[in-house]
Design a protein around this motif. Structure first.
Motif, PDB file in Angstrom:
ATOM      1  N   TYR A 168       0.838  -1.194   0.000  1.00 24.37           N
ATOM      2  CA  TYR A 168       0.000   0.000   0.000  1.00 24.37           C
ATOM      3  C   TYR A 168       0.873   1.243   0.000  1.00 24.37           C
ATOM      4  O   TYR A 168       1.807   1.359   0.780  1.00 24.37           O
ATOM      5  CB  TYR A 168      -0.911   0.022   1.226  1.00 24.37           C
ATOM      6  CG  TYR A 168      -1.984  -1.045   1.196  1.00 24.37           C
ATOM      7  CD1 TYR A 168      -3.246  -0.792   0.666  1.00 24.37           C
ATOM      8  CD2 TYR A 168      -1.721  -2.320   1.693  1.00 24.37           C
ATOM      9  CE1 TYR A 168      -4.224  -1.769   0.629  1.00 24.37           C
ATOM     10  CE2 TYR A 168      -2.697  -3.308   1.662  1.00 24.37           C
ATOM     11  CZ  TYR A 168      -3.930  -3.028   1.131  1.00 24.37           C
ATOM     12  OH  TYR A 168      -4.906  -4.004   1.090  1.00 24.37           O
ATOM     13  N   MET A 169       0.546   2.173  -0.884  1.00 20.67           N
ATOM     14  CA  MET A 169       1.215   3.464  -0.896  1.00 20.67           C
ATOM     15  C   MET A 169       0.259   4.482  -0.298  1.00 20.67           C
ATOM     16  O   MET A 169      -0.324   5.329  -0.971  1.00 20.67           O
ATOM     17  CB  MET A 169       1.598   3.851  -2.325  1.00 20.67           C
ATOM     18  CG  MET A 169       2.654   2.967  -2.933  1.00 20.67           C
ATOM     19  SD  MET A 169       4.271   3.187  -2.174  1.00 20.67           S
ATOM     20  CE  MET A 169       4.932   4.514  -3.164  1.00 20.67           C
ATOM     21  N   GLY A 170       0.044   4.344   0.991  1.00 24.91           N
ATOM     22  CA  GLY A 170      -0.920   5.158   1.696  1.00 24.91           C
ATOM     23  C   GLY A 170      -1.560   4.309   2.777  1.00 24.91           C
ATOM     24  O   GLY A 170      -0.984   3.314   3.196  1.00 24.91           O
ATOM     25  N   PRO A 171      -2.758   4.650   3.223  1.00 27.48           N
ATOM     26  CA  PRO A 171      -3.409   3.906   4.302  1.00 27.48           C
ATOM     27  C   PRO A 171      -3.537   2.410   3.998  1.00 27.48           C
ATOM     28  O   PRO A 171      -4.032   2.020   2.944  1.00 27.48           O
ATOM     29  CB  PRO A 171      -4.786   4.566   4.410  1.00 27.48           C
ATOM     30  CG  PRO A 171      -4.572   5.945   3.887  1.00 27.48           C
ATOM     31  CD  PRO A 171      -3.560   5.800   2.797  1.00 27.48           C
ATOM     32  N   THR A 172      -3.072   1.577   4.920  1.00 29.77           N
ATOM     33  CA  THR A 172      -3.140   0.128   4.745  1.00 29.77           C
ATOM     34  C   THR A 172      -4.589  -0.341   4.699  1.00 29.77           C
ATOM     35  O   THR A 172      -5.453   0.191   5.388  1.00 29.77           O
ATOM     36  CB  THR A 172      -2.397  -0.566   5.894  1.00 29.77           C
ATOM     37  OG1 THR A 172      -1.050  -0.094   5.911  1.00 29.77           O
ATOM     38  CG2 THR A 172      -2.387  -2.070   5.734  1.00 29.77           C
ATOM     39  N   ASN A 173      -4.835  -1.353   3.867  1.00 25.76           N
ATOM     40  CA  ASN A 173      -6.151  -1.987   3.707  1.00 25.76           C
ATOM     41  C   ASN A 173      -7.178  -1.092   3.015  1.00 25.76           C
ATOM     42  O   ASN A 173      -8.354  -1.425   2.965  1.00 25.76           O
ATOM     43  CB  ASN A 173      -6.701  -2.462   5.058  1.00 25.76           C
ATOM     44  CG  ASN A 173      -5.826  -3.534   5.680  1.00 25.76           C
ATOM     45  OD1 ASN A 173      -5.240  -4.351   4.976  1.00 25.76           O
ATOM     46  ND2 ASN A 173      -5.738  -3.530   7.000  1.00 25.76           N
TER      47      ASN A 173
END
Length: 357
Positions: free
Chosen positions: A93-98
């Protein structure tokens, strides 16, 4: 970069790079075996056994790995923390996971082999035609990865507001001149050269502890500790200025009297992950793979994902360090003509730059 599924976000990519982590680097980040809790190479863990890992040897004597499984992304789990700070891999992820908006996928679609096209591949892996999949992508340097990985370090992460607009109050990427880790590893290397292995190990363990790993438990002989220092420098400083790895190799090679540096004379390796993708005309949905049991719109059933590492033996990316002259940079002929006090560096006098030497 922003990819995934959302009704609020226009799905597109805006990413240009020529910097791709290799499988050689990825292999150096150890994985914690879920069976016994020990840190091992990823292909030696229970996770790898679950993926039916097969090992072969390429023409350069390097090991290549292949396997299959719906849970193939387990090869990226429970790694040295520095792996996640350095490498963007399939499923990262390139940002918030999930949050699916920010998930990166680099797999290659295998529903379209009959048509000799990869138009449904995820995130433009750079391979657009099955007939030329063993050759270098023609659009290298664009948005496509040639190794199956992207660099995460120094990346700027774009994020969205709930209404789908882009956040504009984000911090800029920070750069640094020297880190505490470099001070510690410089000290460790100096300690090795002064035959103070215990001191070197103490510094190494400070680095490993921060990375969430257990203490170094290898042999305490000078050479083994020296090799661990080298490995830690590779993991810690990947992609950082001023090109640590290259100049480390030169420094070590010169100190050891080497005229050839093997790592710079062989092809790097990458990974290809093959999955089945949906046929869709909606921008951004081609990165969604079919779930087990589903049937594609062309009638083809779901297939278990497969993967294999491979040598990137492309003429565009060939390196060499097979002569001691490469420890020096040659002066241009115009420089030598304009300044008679300068002499050509060793090994470059009379060298024909257009030759294959």
């Amino acid at each position: 970069m922003y990819y995934g599924n959302s009704d609020k976000v226009t799905r597109s990519w805006s990413f240009r790079t020529g910097l791709f982590p290799t499988q050689d680097l990825v292999d150096c980040y150890l994985q914690k075996d879920e069976a016994d809790g020990k840190w091992k190479h990823w292909w030696e863990t229970k996770q790898a056994r679950d993926l039916n890992i097969a090992v072969t040897t390429d023409k350069d004597g390097n090991k290549q790995y292949s396997g299959s499984g719906d849970n193939y992304r387990k090869m990226f789990e429970n790694r040295d923390k520095r792996f996640y700070a350095t490498v963007t891999y399939d499923g990262a992820y390139m940002g918030p996971t999930n949050n699916p908006i920010y998930q990166i996928q680099t797999w290659i679609d295998k529903t379209t082999m009959d048509e000799k096209t990869l138009q449904y591949s995820s995130l433009h892996t750079g391979y657009r035609n099955m007939e030329t999949i063993e050759s270098a992508p023609t659009n290298r340097g664009s948005a496509q990865t040639i190794s199956g990985y992207y660099s995460r370090k120094y990346s700027h992460f774009d994020q969205f507001n709930d209404d789908g607009t882009l956040k504009t109050n984000q911090r800029t990427t920070c750069y640094f001149n020297i880190r505490y880790a470099e001070v510690l590893l410089n000290l460790a290397e100096a300690a090795v050269n002064l035959d103070k292995s215990a001191e070197a190990i103490a510094q190494i363990n400070k680095i490993r502890e921060r990375a969430g790993m257990s203490a170094y438990d290898g042999a305490t002989g000078k050479q083994s500790v020296y090799d661990e220092v080298k490995e830690e420098r590779r993991l810690e400083f990947a992609f950082e200025n001023p090109g640590f790895r290259y100049f480390d190799l030169l420094r070590w090679g010169e100190a050891e009297g080497k005229t050839v540096i093997p790592e710079l004379n062989k092809a790097s390796r990458g990974i290809m992950i093959f999955r089945v993708g949906k046929h869709s005309n909606i921008v951004g949905e081609n990165g969604v793979a079919l779930e087990p049991g589903e049937t594609n719109t062309d009638g083809k059933n779901y297939e278990t994902p497969t993967f294999r590492t491979y040598p990137m033996d492309f003429s565009y990316y060939k390196r060499k360090f097979d002569n001691v002259r490469y420890y020096f940079t040659p002066y241009a002929a115009t420089m030598l003509i304009s300044n008679k006090q300068i002499q050509q560096n060793p090994g470059w006098h009379g060298f024909k730059y257009q030759s294959n030497n």
